[in-house]
Design an enzyme around this catalytic site. Sequence first.
Site, PDB file in Angstrom:
ATOM      1  N   THR A 187       0.814  -1.224   0.000  1.00 21.39           N
ATOM      2  CA  THR A 187       0.000   0.000   0.000  1.00 21.39           C
ATOM      3  C   THR A 187       0.849   1.277   0.000  1.00 21.39           C
ATOM      4  O   THR A 187       0.290   2.377  -0.016  1.00 21.39           O
ATOM      5  CB  THR A 187      -0.897   0.055   1.263  1.00 21.39           C
ATOM      6  OG1 THR A 187      -0.038   0.023   2.409  1.00 21.39           O
ATOM      7  CG2 THR A 187      -1.870  -1.100   1.311  1.00 21.39           C
ATOM      8  N   LYS A 188       2.156   1.152   0.037  1.00 19.74           N
ATOM      9  CA  LYS A 188       2.999   2.337   0.195  1.00 19.74           C
ATOM     10  C   LYS A 188       3.240   3.033  -1.156  1.00 19.74           C
ATOM     11  O   LYS A 188       2.937   2.476  -2.209  1.00 19.74           O
ATOM     12  CB  LYS A 188       4.304   1.943   0.887  1.00 19.74           C
ATOM     13  CG  LYS A 188       4.078   1.316   2.277  1.00 19.74           C
ATOM     14  CD  LYS A 188       3.625   2.323   3.325  1.00 19.74           C
ATOM     15  CE  LYS A 188       2.936   1.734   4.528  1.00 19.74           C
ATOM     16  NZ  LYS A 188       3.747   1.008   5.490  1.00 19.74           N
TER      17      LYS A 188
END
Length: 381
Positions: free
Chosen positions: A186-187
């Site tokens: 998700t980064k």
Amino acid sequence: MASIEERPFLPFARADIGDEEINEVVAALRSGWLTMGPRTRQFEADFAAYTGAGHAVAVNSATSALFLLAHGLGWGPGDEIVTTPITFAASANVIVHTGATPVFADVSRDGWSLDPAQVEAKKTAKTRGAVVVHYAGAAADVGGIEQALGPGKPIVEDCAHAVGTRYADGAHVGTKHPGAFSFYATKNVTTGEGGMITVADEAFAARLRSLRLHGISQDAWKRYSKEGKWYYEVLEHGYKMNMTDLNAALGLVQLRKAEAFNARRREICKRYDEAFADLPLERPTWVSTAAAAAHLYPIVVDDPARRDAVIDGLSARNIGTSVHFIPLHLQPAFQRHYGYKRGDFPNAEYFYDRTVSLPLYPILTDDEIGRVIDGVREILK
Ligand SMILES: *Cc1c(COP(=O)(O)O)cnc(C)c1O
């Protein structure tokens, strides 16, 4: 709540993986070298060049990066390490795993990162350093925290949200103190799972390279290659926290897109900022300044019940949200072991009770951004 939405689920987070990333992973697979090797080395060199860090050491997660730094700095039993309650479990768990004690200090109302005055208030004779989180991709007041701690107290920068974040002087985060970056799915830049340590000191970098692979001599990863040798030495009791070339293949390509990704993220923030100007909420305008990586868009709704209504109402509209973060001093393990309780950190709790993070990623379409905006406006108007 029953769904009132016909349109497909709009996830809270979604990675932008294109043909270039796929081709590079395939090339890594075809090369026959799957684990840490030439692509990992290249990714490290590219990351050091991008951030201006002296050295970059690739690992299998930011958690590993944080742990190796904490361990490498010699933190252990009897030491107190200050950190923020508004973070993911990793930032404090790694302190626990060295044997040291995590000591939380409250966050500032402006940006929700560690407040230097609160750090100063938590300082004792046992304080050995701090883990500072650049929350949501905005640089924390590391200079203020450095002053609050006093000399000889190393800081580790948790840069999990902050690939591309700069300080006011233009230097990347993770260059003034050791940094730990995350490439979790998700980064802002992803390798699926992965992390990077940035350090200025060459000898410390060499030790971290050894620690990430069982504490064996530096070039041991090459031992199965043509130039490799069978002989190696275990110099200290290290860990198994290396990156693989399959992950690095993704990272090589993703890193080249980091600036464009962040620019698009800031653009989406600006659209949210404009659309929510008249609503009863605080907009996180600090996540989309030119120097910030705009990892999250955490709004603060004026009332906890209305915050819950935003989460439920967006869910009913098939839109994913998240809360960053449930303060660590409210988590059972930290309460049980360290006696923390509700009431200990008023700012962190104020934030937690009212915040919700909206979808924010480069491949959000204008139509999808419109769905989020319409949903929030309908719920709060
Ligand atoms: C994601 C995250 C981490 C952990 O990253 P991993 O790569 O999943 O280990 C650490 N700190 C913060 C603030 C994070 O958001």
